[in-house]
Structures are given as structure tokens and as C-alpha cells.
Design a protein around this motif. Structure first.
Motif, PDB file in Angstrom:
ATOM      1  N   ILE A 184      -4.242  15.794  -7.111  1.00 53.77           N
ATOM      2  CA  ILE A 184      -3.187  15.000  -6.464  1.00 53.77           C
ATOM      3  C   ILE A 184      -3.755  14.227  -5.286  1.00 53.77           C
ATOM      4  CG2 ILE A 184      -0.970  15.126  -5.264  1.00 53.77           C
ATOM      5  CD1 ILE A 184      -0.334  17.605  -6.908  1.00 53.77           C
ATOM      6  N   TRP A 185      -4.563  14.885  -4.467  1.00 52.56           N
ATOM      7  CA  TRP A 185      -5.178  14.196  -3.324  1.00 52.56           C
ATOM      8  C   TRP A 185      -6.084  13.053  -3.792  1.00 52.56           C
ATOM      9  CZ3 TRP A 185      -6.902  19.075  -0.092  1.00 52.56           C
ATOM     10  CH2 TRP A 185      -5.775  19.636   0.506  1.00 52.56           C
ATOM     11  N   GLY A 186      -6.851  13.316  -4.846  1.00 47.46           N
ATOM     12  CA  GLY A 186      -7.772  12.280  -5.322  1.00 47.46           C
ATOM     13  C   GLY A 186      -7.045  11.046  -5.811  1.00 47.46           C
ATOM     14  N   LEU A 187      -5.991  11.236  -6.597  1.00 49.68           N
ATOM     15  CA  LEU A 187      -5.228  10.091  -7.100  1.00 49.68           C
ATOM     16  C   LEU A 187      -4.559   9.335  -5.955  1.00 49.68           C
ATOM     17  CD1 LEU A 187      -3.616  11.685 -10.287  1.00 49.68           C
ATOM     18  CD2 LEU A 187      -5.445   9.973 -10.197  1.00 49.68           C
ATOM     19  N   THR A 188      -4.037  10.066  -4.975  1.00 57.81           N
ATOM     20  CA  THR A 188      -3.391   9.410  -3.835  1.00 57.81           C
ATOM     21  C   THR A 188      -4.400   8.620  -3.010  1.00 57.81           C
ATOM     22  OG1 THR A 188      -1.795  11.231  -3.745  1.00 57.81           O
ATOM     23  CG2 THR A 188      -1.923   9.790  -1.836  1.00 57.81           C
ATOM     24  N   LEU A 189      -5.589   9.211  -2.792  1.00 56.61           N
ATOM     25  CA  LEU A 189      -6.626   8.502  -2.046  1.00 56.61           C
ATOM     26  C   LEU A 189      -7.077   7.253  -2.785  1.00 56.61           C
ATOM     27  CD1 LEU A 189      -8.609   8.385   0.335  1.00 56.61           C
ATOM     28  CD2 LEU A 189     -10.172   9.826  -0.991  1.00 56.61           C
ATOM     29  N   LEU A 221       8.985   8.963  -6.148  1.00 56.77           N
ATOM     30  CA  LEU A 221       9.123   7.840  -7.076  1.00 56.77           C
ATOM     31  C   LEU A 221      10.313   6.967  -6.711  1.00 56.77           C
ATOM     32  CD1 LEU A 221       8.312   9.566 -10.501  1.00 56.77           C
ATOM     33  CD2 LEU A 221       6.889   7.954  -9.239  1.00 56.77           C
ATOM     34  N   VAL A 222      11.414   7.591  -6.324  1.00 57.22           N
ATOM     35  CA  VAL A 222      12.588   6.819  -5.920  1.00 57.22           C
ATOM     36  C   VAL A 222      12.287   6.010  -4.659  1.00 57.22           C
ATOM     37  CG1 VAL A 222      14.968   7.005  -5.089  1.00 57.22           C
ATOM     38  CG2 VAL A 222      14.218   8.363  -7.034  1.00 57.22           C
ATOM     39  N   LEU A 223      11.627   6.640  -3.683  1.00 58.94           N
ATOM     40  CA  LEU A 223      11.253   5.909  -2.466  1.00 58.94           C
ATOM     41  C   LEU A 223      10.253   4.803  -2.789  1.00 58.94           C
ATOM     42  CD1 LEU A 223      10.887   8.835   0.099  1.00 58.94           C
ATOM     43  CD2 LEU A 223      12.739   7.173  -0.056  1.00 58.94           C
ATOM     44  N   ALA A 224       9.378   5.053  -3.767  1.00 60.51           N
ATOM     45  CA  ALA A 224       8.413   4.012  -4.155  1.00 60.51           C
ATOM     46  C   ALA A 224       9.121   2.803  -4.718  1.00 60.51           C
ATOM     47  CB  ALA A 224       7.419   4.578  -5.162  1.00 60.51           C
ATOM     48  N   VAL A 225      10.203   3.019  -5.470  1.00 60.79           N
ATOM     49  CA  VAL A 225      10.962   1.889  -5.992  1.00 60.79           C
ATOM     50  C   VAL A 225      11.553   1.080  -4.847  1.00 60.79           C
ATOM     51  CG1 VAL A 225      12.981   1.243  -7.359  1.00 60.79           C
ATOM     52  CG2 VAL A 225      11.449   3.024  -8.181  1.00 60.79           C
ATOM     53  N   GLY A 226      12.108   1.774  -3.841  1.00 58.53           N
ATOM     54  CA  GLY A 226      12.640   1.057  -2.685  1.00 58.53           C
ATOM     55  C   GLY A 226      11.571   0.277  -1.947  1.00 58.53           C
ATOM     56  N   LEU A 227      10.400   0.897  -1.769  1.00 58.84           N
ATOM     57  CA  LEU A 227       9.302   0.190  -1.102  1.00 58.84           C
ATOM     58  C   LEU A 227       8.775  -0.959  -1.955  1.00 58.84           C
ATOM     59  CD1 LEU A 227       7.208   3.005   0.612  1.00 58.84           C
ATOM     60  CD2 LEU A 227       8.384   1.101   1.720  1.00 58.84           C
ATOM     61  N   ALA A 228       8.843  -0.807  -3.296  1.00 55.67           N
ATOM     62  CA  ALA A 228       8.400  -1.896  -4.168  1.00 55.67           C
ATOM     63  C   ALA A 228       9.291  -3.119  -3.987  1.00 55.67           C
ATOM     64  CB  ALA A 228       8.408  -1.437  -5.617  1.00 55.67           C
ATOM     65  N   LEU A 229      10.589  -2.896  -3.796  1.00 56.83           N
ATOM     66  CA  LEU A 229      11.496  -4.016  -3.520  1.00 56.83           C
ATOM     67  C   LEU A 229      11.133  -4.699  -2.208  1.00 56.83           C
ATOM     68  CD1 LEU A 229      14.881  -2.389  -4.602  1.00 56.83           C
ATOM     69  CD2 LEU A 229      13.479  -4.004  -5.892  1.00 56.83           C
ATOM     70  N   ILE A 230      10.782  -3.897  -1.218  1.00 58.34           N
ATOM     71  CA  ILE A 230      10.374  -4.473   0.067  1.00 58.34           C
ATOM     72  C   ILE A 230       9.050  -5.219  -0.079  1.00 58.34           C
ATOM     73  CG2 ILE A 230       9.725  -3.915   2.438  1.00 58.34           C
ATOM     74  CD1 ILE A 230      11.595  -1.504   2.258  1.00 58.34           C
ATOM     75  N   ALA A 231       8.119  -4.621  -0.838  1.00 58.01           N
ATOM     76  CA  ALA A 231       6.814  -5.272  -1.030  1.00 58.01           C
ATOM     77  C   ALA A 231       6.948  -6.586  -1.783  1.00 58.01           C
ATOM     78  CB  ALA A 231       5.865  -4.335  -1.775  1.00 58.01           C
ATOM     79  N   THR A 246       0.829  -1.201   0.000  1.00 60.69           N
ATOM     80  CA  THR A 246       0.000   0.000   0.000  1.00 60.69           C
ATOM     81  C   THR A 246       0.865   1.254   0.000  1.00 60.69           C
ATOM     82  OG1 THR A 246      -1.743  -1.188   1.196  1.00 60.69           O
ATOM     83  CG2 THR A 246      -1.814   1.208   1.240  1.00 60.69           C
ATOM     84  N   ALA A 247       1.915   1.255   0.839  1.00 61.46           N
ATOM     85  CA  ALA A 247       2.794   2.426   0.901  1.00 61.46           C
ATOM     86  C   ALA A 247       3.501   2.658  -0.430  1.00 61.46           C
ATOM     87  CB  ALA A 247       3.825   2.239   2.014  1.00 61.46           C
ATOM     88  N   ALA A 248       3.955   1.565  -1.072  1.00 60.71           N
ATOM     89  CA  ALA A 248       4.625   1.705  -2.360  1.00 60.71           C
ATOM     90  C   ALA A 248       3.666   2.254  -3.410  1.00 60.71           C
ATOM     91  CB  ALA A 248       5.181   0.356  -2.802  1.00 60.71           C
ATOM     92  N   ALA A 249       2.429   1.763  -3.422  1.00 60.32           N
ATOM     93  CA  ALA A 249       1.450   2.246  -4.401  1.00 60.32           C
ATOM     94  C   ALA A 249       1.116   3.715  -4.165  1.00 60.32           C
ATOM     95  CB  ALA A 249       0.183   1.394  -4.323  1.00 60.32           C
ATOM     96  N   VAL A 250       0.953   4.114  -2.901  1.00 60.23           N
ATOM     97  CA  VAL A 250       0.631   5.505  -2.598  1.00 60.23           C
ATOM     98  C   VAL A 250       1.771   6.432  -3.007  1.00 60.23           C
ATOM     99  CG1 VAL A 250       0.227   7.115  -0.701  1.00 60.23           C
ATOM    100  CG2 VAL A 250      -1.004   4.953  -0.770  1.00 60.23           C
ATOM    101  N   LEU A 251       3.009   6.071  -2.659  1.00 57.58           N
ATOM    102  CA  LEU A 251       4.150   6.902  -3.038  1.00 57.58           C
ATOM    103  C   LEU A 251       4.311   6.970  -4.554  1.00 57.58           C
ATOM    104  CD1 LEU A 251       6.884   6.000  -0.404  1.00 57.58           C
ATOM    105  CD2 LEU A 251       5.460   8.040  -0.529  1.00 57.58           C
ATOM    106  N   LEU A 252       4.079   5.854  -5.222  1.00 55.44           N
ATOM    107  CA  LEU A 252       4.213   5.831  -6.676  1.00 55.44           C
ATOM    108  C   LEU A 252       3.201   6.759  -7.336  1.00 55.44           C
ATOM    109  CD1 LEU A 252       5.502   4.545  -9.205  1.00 55.44           C
ATOM    110  CD2 LEU A 252       3.749   2.768  -9.064  1.00 55.44           C
TER     111      LEU A 252
END
Length: 376
Positions: free
Chosen positions: A95-100, A194-204, A33-39
Motif C-alpha cells: 500500500i505504501w509503495g503504490l501510494t508513493l 475513493l469517494v474523496l478522490a472523486v471530489g478532488l478529481a472534480l476540483i482538479a 496530486t492529492a486526487a491521484a494519491v487518494l485514488l
């Protein structure tokens, strides 16, 4: 005897999984979820950051450009604040709508949608301090702590690397015009997410299989539980036997109701009985409406006698019909000649009785019967 982890060796059944869903137990991954939200948030800032930043900059300029009369007019100040809040909401809404949407949709990718009232029921056993300490100092608690430190270390390295690489661009923001600086800041923030999302995607990618395995492991069953569920779903052998007995009895009664409608009953004469019906206008060939052995055969002969249905003794034909033709099915081609001889004889017999003539001799059909005649 208390159930232990080692006793639960069987995979959960579909019913077990459905019951778990009813209790709100579905696999979930916070890292996914965190990776998707950050992405999504990073991509939204990259695409819409310039627009939202420009809108917010214009709002700031218009909000600070107040006359002295407007500043001291309470009614006008409240209206200006309401208008500014609405303007800010519209500027950030994409931005808020897409993140939600990402926050709501990403959990569905793993465990699917699930709404359970039972999960909302208060469970005061969770307030037990001993159970809480047991969870903290358990193997799972140690694994969660190790995962948290690993995630922190990985994201810290990724964030530090990004800041080091983009340090020049960050320092250059102070020298840019306000509108350009806001747009560049939004773009840099989106790149960081986006960079943090890549890191979280590896964790996910590690956490999702782990959560699925952990969920299945929690739902595993003992062999006794599997057998008990099977008994509950299919019923006890005694009940199933009773149901089959009732079904056979009902089928037998329906079969006996067809005997009075038949044209002839071919018998063995004692062991087999097969009732045939033929309507040349609607049927291609005679069909078997009832058949049986021993006691059932005796009952078929009895019902036939009560309703005046002719009973014809032809042991080979009776055995062949009983063996190769199911109820409601047409007789096979190999038995056409034999059955036609029987039906013809019965017609001749009825005509002779009506005219008072001597009855014709019964046909000899033993040679026309193939004991191993195929069904079709």
C-alpha cells in the motif's frame, strides 16, 4: 519605463518556456496530486486491505503473547522489536509503495519531469515581509483563499455524505471478530478515500486548466522581448548580410575552380557565360559547372582563357543555359541538339588544327534554341 502586466501581450516562445524550466518554473497542481494519491491509496486498501490487516492482526497477537522470561530479557526484546517492525513494514509495503508511486508520478502528468539546481538556490527576497503581505492580499491570494474554502466545503459535504450513508456499517464493526473487523475497516477506509478522490478529481478538473493558464500568463512577453529574442537567435541583419556575402563568395570561388575542368564556355558574348562539362562514360548529358552575368561572366571567360578552355559565342544558347539550368544540373532535352553541335564543332576544330587543315565553319544554332525552353 517599468514593465507592466498590460505590456506583456505576446505568448511565450519555446526559448522562454525552456528558460522557465531551467529555473524550476513548471505548471503543477496540488489537487491533481492529492486526487491521484487518494485514488491509488483507496484502490490499494480495497484490494490489499484484507491481507495487510490480517498480517498486522497476526503481528499484534504474536507481539502480545510473550513469556515472562522474554519480557525481561533485554537482548530478546530488542530482537523481537526488530522482527515486529520488519513484519509491519512488509505488511504495509504494498500500500505504501503504490501510494508513493502515485505521489511521484502524478506531478509528471502535468508539467513533466524537471530537475533544476537553480530552483534550489536560496532566494532571500522571499523573506521580505512586504512581499509576503503583498502576495497574501493580492488578487491571486484572494483566489487561492476562495479555492481553499471551496475545496474544504466540497470535501466536507462528500465526507459527511459518505459517513451518513455508511454509519450502520461503521457501528457494526464493534460487534465483528477482530480479523473481520480489521478487513472491513480497511475496506471502508478505501471506499472513503475513493469517494474523496472523486471530489478532488472534480476540483482538479478545474485547477489543472487554471494552473496551465496561470503558468502561461506568468511567462507572457512584451513585443520588445520577442523582437530581442529573435535578434539574439537569428543575429542582427548586418551580421546575417555579412554571412550571406561570405557564403556567396565561397560559392563563387568553388564555381571558378570548376571552370578549368570544363569542356567549353558558351558566352553571350559579354553579358552571359556558362561553362559546360561532359564525360560520356559517366554522364547522360552535359552539366553546367559555372555560370554568371556581367562581372562574373567576364571572370569566367578570363579563367577559361588562362587554362585553354574553348570559348564559344552563341547568345541564344548562353541565355537559355543561364536561365533554365542550375549549377551542377544536366542540360534539358530541348538543348541537347544545340549543345551537341557546339561540342561536335569543337572536336572538329581541334582535329583540323592538329592536321593543319582549314578550320570548319561554326554551326548556326540560333534556330535550334527555344528561348523559353523548360528546365526538364
Amino acid at each position: 519605463m517599468a514593465e507592466t502586466e498590460h505590456d506583456r501581450t505576446e505568448q511565450p516562445t519555446a526559448k522562454r518556456r525552456e528558460q522557465a524550466r531551467e529555473h524550476g518554473q513548471v505548471p503543477r497542481s496540488r489537487d491533481l496530486t492529492a486526487a491521484a494519491v487518494l485514488l491509488i491509496a483507496g484502490a490499494a486498501l480495497q484490494l490489499l486491505g484484507r491481507y495487510s490487516g490480517a498480517q498486522l492482526a497476526a503481528l499484534m497477537r504474536s507481539s502480545l503473547a510473550l513469556s515472562r522470561a522474554s519480557a525481561f530479557d533485554e537482548g530478546r526484546a530488542l530482537g523481537a522489536f526488530t522482527s515486529a517492525a520488519l513484519h509491519a513494514l512488509l505488511a504495509c509495503a504494498p500500500i505504501w509503495g503504490l501510494t508513493l508511486l502515485a505521489a511521484l508520478a502524478s506531478p509528471l502528468a502535468l508539467g513533466g519531469g524537471n530537475f533544476s539546481l537553480q530552483a534550489l538556490t536560496p532566494d532571500f527576497s522571499r523573506l521580505d515581509p512586504r512581499a509576503g503581505f503583498a502576495r497574501i492580499f493580492s488578487t491571486r491570494g484572494a483566489m487561492e483563499l476562495a479555492k481553499a474554502y471551496a475545496k474544504f466545503l466540497l470535501l466536507a459535504i462528500v465526507a459527511a455524505g459518505f459517513l451518513w450513508q455508511r454509519s450502520t456499517a461503521l457501528l457494526r464493526l464493534s460487534a465483528e471478530p477482530t480479523t473481520a473487523a480489521i478487513a472491513d475497516a480497511a475496506r471502508l477506509t478505501g471506499s472513503a478515500l475513493l469517494v474523496l478522490a472523486v471530489g478532488l478529481a472534480l476540483i482538479a478538473a478545474v485547477d489543472v486548466p487554471w494552473q496551465l493558464w496561470q503558468h502561461t500568463r506568468q511567462l507572457r512577453m512584451t513585443r520588445e522581448q520577442v523582437r530581442e529574442e529573435l535578434r539574439e537567435s537569428e543575429g542582427s541583419p548586418h551580421i546575417k548580410g555579412r554571412i550571406r556575402s561570405i557564403q556567396r563568395e565561397l560559392a563563387r570561388r568553388r564555381m571558378m575552380q570548376e571552370v578549368p575542368k570544363s569542356d567549353v564556355v558558351v558566352v553571350n558574348p559579354t553579358h552571359y557565360a556558362v561553362a559546360l562539362r561532359y564525360d560520356e562514360k559517366r554522364m547522360r548529358a552535359p552539366i553546367v559547372v559555372a555560370k554568371g552575368q556581367d562581372l562574373i561572366a567576364a571572370r569566367i571567360r578570363e579563367v577559361a582563357s588562362e587554362h585553354g578552355v574553348p570559348v564559344f559565342t552563341a547568345p541564344p544558347l548562353a541565355r537559355a543555359l543561364h536561365r533554365h539550368v542550375e549549377l551542377g544540373a544536366e542540360i534539358p532535352v530541348s538543348l541537347y541538339v544545340a549543345v551537341a553541335q557546339v561540342l561536335t564543332y569543337l572536336t572538329q576544330l581541334r582535329n583540323a588544327r592538329r592536321l593543319g587543315a582549314a578550320p570548319p565553319p561554326p554551326p548556326t544554332i540560333d534556330a535550334a534554341i527555344d528561348p523559353d525552353a523548360p528546365r526538364h
